[in-house]
Every structure is written in structure tokens, then in C-alpha cells.
Design a protein around this motif. Structure first.
Motif, PDB file in Angstrom:
ATOM      1  N   ARG A  27       0.824  -1.210   0.000  1.00 34.93           N
ATOM      2  CA  ARG A  27       0.000   0.000   0.000  1.00 34.93           C
ATOM      3  C   ARG A  27       0.855   1.257   0.000  1.00 34.93           C
ATOM      4  O   ARG A  27       0.465   2.270  -0.593  1.00 34.93           O
ATOM      5  CB  ARG A  27      -0.925  -0.007   1.219  1.00 34.93           C
ATOM      6  CG  ARG A  27      -2.085  -0.991   1.092  1.00 34.93           C
ATOM      7  CD  ARG A  27      -2.834  -1.126   2.396  1.00 34.93           C
ATOM      8  NE  ARG A  27      -4.069  -1.901   2.228  1.00 34.93           N
ATOM      9  CZ  ARG A  27      -4.816  -2.328   3.227  1.00 34.93           C
ATOM     10  NH1 ARG A  27      -4.453  -2.074   4.491  1.00 34.93           N
ATOM     11  NH2 ARG A  27      -5.917  -3.028   2.984  1.00 34.93           N
ATOM     12  N   GLY A  60      -1.508 -10.111  -3.413  1.00 35.21           N
ATOM     13  CA  GLY A  60      -2.263  -9.749  -4.610  1.00 35.21           C
ATOM     14  C   GLY A  60      -1.724  -8.600  -5.419  1.00 35.21           C
ATOM     15  O   GLY A  60      -2.470  -7.999  -6.206  1.00 35.21           O
ATOM     16  N   GLN A  63      -2.483  -9.020  -9.082  1.00 31.22           N
ATOM     17  CA  GLN A  63      -3.921  -8.935  -9.318  1.00 31.22           C
ATOM     18  C   GLN A  63      -4.409  -7.486  -9.261  1.00 31.22           C
ATOM     19  O   GLN A  63      -5.162  -7.034 -10.141  1.00 31.22           O
ATOM     20  CB  GLN A  63      -4.666  -9.749  -8.262  1.00 31.22           C
ATOM     21  CG  GLN A  63      -4.223 -11.192  -8.165  1.00 31.22           C
ATOM     22  CD  GLN A  63      -4.510 -11.790  -6.814  1.00 31.22           C
ATOM     23  OE1 GLN A  63      -5.534 -11.485  -6.189  1.00 31.22           O
ATOM     24  NE2 GLN A  63      -3.620 -12.651  -6.327  1.00 31.22           N
ATOM     25  N   HIS A  64      -3.979  -6.751  -8.234  1.00 34.46           N
ATOM     26  CA  HIS A  64      -4.430  -5.376  -8.070  1.00 34.46           C
ATOM     27  C   HIS A  64      -3.975  -4.498  -9.235  1.00 34.46           C
ATOM     28  O   HIS A  64      -4.735  -3.670  -9.739  1.00 34.46           O
ATOM     29  CB  HIS A  64      -3.924  -4.807  -6.745  1.00 34.46           C
ATOM     30  CG  HIS A  64      -4.265  -5.653  -5.554  1.00 34.46           C
ATOM     31  ND1 HIS A  64      -5.495  -6.237  -5.375  1.00 34.46           N
ATOM     32  CD2 HIS A  64      -3.513  -6.019  -4.480  1.00 34.46           C
ATOM     33  CE1 HIS A  64      -5.505  -6.926  -4.240  1.00 34.46           C
ATOM     34  NE2 HIS A  64      -4.313  -6.811  -3.688  1.00 34.46           N
ATOM     35  N   GLU A  65      -2.741  -4.698  -9.651  1.00 34.63           N
ATOM     36  CA  GLU A  65      -2.230  -3.884 -10.754  1.00 34.63           C
ATOM     37  C   GLU A  65      -2.927  -4.214 -12.067  1.00 34.63           C
ATOM     38  O   GLU A  65      -3.224  -3.317 -12.866  1.00 34.63           O
ATOM     39  CB  GLU A  65      -0.714  -4.080 -10.882  1.00 34.63           C
ATOM     40  CG  GLU A  65       0.080  -3.647  -9.662  1.00 34.63           C
ATOM     41  CD  GLU A  65      -0.116  -2.172  -9.316  1.00 34.63           C
ATOM     42  OE1 GLU A  65       0.014  -1.325 -10.232  1.00 34.63           O
ATOM     43  OE2 GLU A  65      -0.406  -1.881  -8.136  1.00 34.63           O
ATOM     44  N   GLU A  68      -6.298  -2.663 -12.060  1.00 31.57           N
ATOM     45  CA  GLU A  68      -6.172  -1.225 -12.309  1.00 31.57           C
ATOM     46  C   GLU A  68      -5.977  -0.943 -13.791  1.00 31.57           C
ATOM     47  O   GLU A  68      -6.360   0.118 -14.285  1.00 31.57           O
ATOM     48  CB  GLU A  68      -4.999  -0.653 -11.504  1.00 31.57           C
ATOM     49  CG  GLU A  68      -5.234  -0.571 -10.010  1.00 31.57           C
ATOM     50  CD  GLU A  68      -6.312   0.428  -9.643  1.00 31.57           C
ATOM     51  OE1 GLU A  68      -6.388   1.488 -10.303  1.00 31.57           O
ATOM     52  OE2 GLU A  68      -7.098   0.136  -8.721  1.00 31.57           O
ATOM     53  N   SER A  76      -7.147 -16.058  -7.825  1.00 27.34           N
ATOM     54  CA  SER A  76      -5.984 -15.940  -6.945  1.00 27.34           C
ATOM     55  C   SER A  76      -5.831 -17.263  -6.207  1.00 27.34           C
ATOM     56  O   SER A  76      -6.704 -17.655  -5.427  1.00 27.34           O
ATOM     57  CB  SER A  76      -6.188 -14.797  -5.950  1.00 27.34           C
ATOM     58  OG  SER A  76      -5.166 -14.784  -4.965  1.00 27.34           O
ATOM     59  N   ALA A  87      -5.100 -10.496   0.244  1.00 27.43           N
ATOM     60  CA  ALA A  87      -5.414 -10.132  -1.139  1.00 27.43           C
ATOM     61  C   ALA A  87      -6.891  -9.777  -1.276  1.00 27.43           C
ATOM     62  O   ALA A  87      -7.255  -8.803  -1.953  1.00 27.43           O
ATOM     63  CB  ALA A  87      -5.047 -11.275  -2.076  1.00 27.43           C
ATOM     64  N   GLU A  90      -7.709  -6.293   0.290  1.00 28.07           N
ATOM     65  CA  GLU A  90      -7.334  -5.177  -0.578  1.00 28.07           C
ATOM     66  C   GLU A  90      -8.281  -5.066  -1.773  1.00 28.07           C
ATOM     67  O   GLU A  90      -8.662  -3.958  -2.176  1.00 28.07           O
ATOM     68  CB  GLU A  90      -5.892  -5.342  -1.055  1.00 28.07           C
ATOM     69  CG  GLU A  90      -5.359  -4.182  -1.880  1.00 28.07           C
ATOM     70  CD  GLU A  90      -5.238  -2.880  -1.109  1.00 28.07           C
ATOM     71  OE1 GLU A  90      -5.003  -1.842  -1.772  1.00 28.07           O
ATOM     72  OE2 GLU A  90      -5.359  -2.889   0.132  1.00 28.07           O
ATOM     73  N   ALA A  91      -8.672  -6.207  -2.332  1.00 28.83           N
ATOM     74  CA  ALA A  91      -9.613  -6.181  -3.452  1.00 28.83           C
ATOM     75  C   ALA A  91     -10.966  -5.614  -3.024  1.00 28.83           C
ATOM     76  O   ALA A  91     -11.604  -4.864  -3.777  1.00 28.83           O
ATOM     77  CB  ALA A  91      -9.776  -7.583  -4.031  1.00 28.83           C
ATOM     78  N   ARG A  94     -10.782  -1.953  -2.860  1.00 28.03           N
ATOM     79  CA  ARG A  94     -10.725  -1.338  -4.192  1.00 28.03           C
ATOM     80  C   ARG A  94     -12.001  -1.570  -4.996  1.00 28.03           C
ATOM     81  O   ARG A  94     -12.150  -1.004  -6.072  1.00 28.03           O
ATOM     82  CB  ARG A  94      -9.529  -1.899  -4.960  1.00 28.03           C
ATOM     83  CG  ARG A  94      -8.183  -1.494  -4.361  1.00 28.03           C
ATOM     84  CD  ARG A  94      -7.034  -2.207  -5.054  1.00 28.03           C
ATOM     85  NE  ARG A  94      -5.742  -1.792  -4.530  1.00 28.03           N
ATOM     86  CZ  ARG A  94      -4.745  -1.296  -5.277  1.00 28.03           C
ATOM     87  NH1 ARG A  94      -4.904  -1.167  -6.587  1.00 28.03           N
ATOM     88  NH2 ARG A  94      -3.599  -0.939  -4.728  1.00 28.03           N
TER      89      ARG A  94
END
Length: 216
Positions: A27, A60, A63-65, A68, A76, A87, A90-91, A94
Motif C-alpha cells: 500500500r 495480490g 492482481q491489483h495492478e 487497475e 488468486s 489479497a 485489498e480487493a 478497491r
């Protein structure tokens, strides 16, 4: 060493405390340099609408990138429940957790449950699994377009360092081990599954390589 013992070691080694520490770091700073190289290479040409399978994805970052960048979602898979929880957290923050399936346990055992994806990634996962042909043999058929890996380069210096790490693990009676698989053998396994190398970048410790699907 058995895969079951290694998965138990992973669950113990990469527990809640480490997962939370790495999530905080992600983060603050985003993906590390090597992970970002992998993301850029596997998503070359764009990630818009594409699906992913992130094996051993940790908190993640990949995955997050990819989400985005417009990815449509994916899976995952991780042997560490603590990493999967991080993970997912955070998902959820977002706003796209419903587009990701979270799968725990030994990936080789559960691969038959997973739908193919456009992009498959294994970021520093091959070095955590004793049976490399089984791992990549399970992952490769699930890659529709690209499969990206990060693994130790296999130099004498790296092999010596890994041997020392594993010795310390044995003395601690901890089941987790690190493995340095032959890069040529890794490539040979993927070639047998119709994948050919499209990208390679070597650093001091890590090799970043992406394979693409042959044919139409």
C-alpha cells in the motif's frame, strides 16, 4: 520433500503477521521492481478485459495492478490462507473482490477446478515448490495467451545461498524449503505445453521470463 509438507511449511512461514506486513508495504510503495517487470511483460499489449490466474499471488500485487489496468477478473490461488485473506481485503477496499475467485491449498491438486485465463503468473513460486514439472504442467494448460514467471537464476552463488538457507531451516526443524530449478528444464516443460519464450530479463538474483502461446 513432499508437496504436502512444503504446503504446510508455506502456511506456517507466510502467516498472518507477514501477510499484514507485506500488505502495508504494498500500500505504501506498490509492487517491487521485479514484480513490476513481470506485470509489464505479461500484460504487454494491454490487460483490458483479459482474465488472470495468479498462482502464489501473496497479497495480490499482480492482481491489483492488472485490475487497475482494466483486467476483467480472475483467480488468486495460494497455499497460504493469510495471504489470500490479505489479497481479498485489498480487493474489497478497491471494489472488485466479486470479480476474483480465491482458491487455497496445493495448486497442483486444485488446478482442475480452475478455468483457463489469458494471463497466468507465478512470481517467485517455482522456487517454493519441490516438483517443478508438476507445478508448471498444471499451470501451462491454463494459459491462453501468456505465462509469466520469476525464479532464481541458478548461478553457483545463488545455489550456495539457498543451500545455506535450507540448512538453517533443517536446524530449526521448519518444513519450508527453497528450490533452485534448472532454467533450461523450466523452459523445456513449458515448451512441451505449446509455450515459447517471448521475454527474458535477468537481474542479480531473479530471472523474469514470459512465455506465449504458439499458434493462432
Amino acid at each position: 520433500m513432499s508437496c504436502c509438507a512444503q504446503c504446510r511449511g508455506i502456511e506456517d512461514m507466510f502467516g498472518h503477521r507477514m501477510a499484514q506486513r507485506q500488505l502495508r508495504q504494498y500500500r505504501r510503495k506498490g509492487p517491487g521492481r521485479v514484480t513490476r517487470q513481470l506485470i509489464d511483460a505479461v500484460a504487454a499489449g494491454g490487460a483490458e478485459g483479459r482474465t488472470f490466474l495468479d498462482v502464489g499471488g501473496g497479497v495480490g500485487a499482480i492482481q491489483h495492478e492488472l485490475m487497475e489496468r482494466g483486467a476483467g477478473g480472475g483467480t488468486s490461488a495460494d497455499a497460504s490462507p493469510a495471504y489470500l485473506a490479505a489479497a481479498r481485503t485489498e480487493a474489497e477496499a478497491r471494489g472488485y473482490a466479486e470479480h476474483v475467485r480465491y482458491l487455497d491449498g496445493d495448486f497442483v491438486d486444485r488446478a482442475a477446478e480452475i478455468e483457463p485465463a489469458d494471463m497466468v503468473t507465478l512470481d517467485r513460486v517455482v522456487c517454493c515448490y519441490p516438483d517443478m514439472p508438476a507445478l508448471l504442467g498444471a499451470a501451462a494448460p491454463l494459459a491462453r495467451r501468456a505465462l509469466g514467471l520469476v525464479f532464481p537464476r541458478g548461478t553457483r552463488f545463488i545455489r550456495s545461498g539457498v543451500a545455506l538457507v535450507n540448512l538453517l531451516q533443517r536446524l530449526r526443524r521448519h518444513p519450508f524449503r527453497v528450490f533452485v530449478h534448472d532454467p533450461a528444464e523450466i523452459e523445456a516443460v513449458l515448451k512441451r505445453h505449446g509455450l515459447s519464450r517471448r521475454y527474458l530479463r535477468d537481474g542479480f538474483l531473479w530471472r523474469v521470463v514470459v512465455f506465449g502461446r504458439d499458434g493462432p
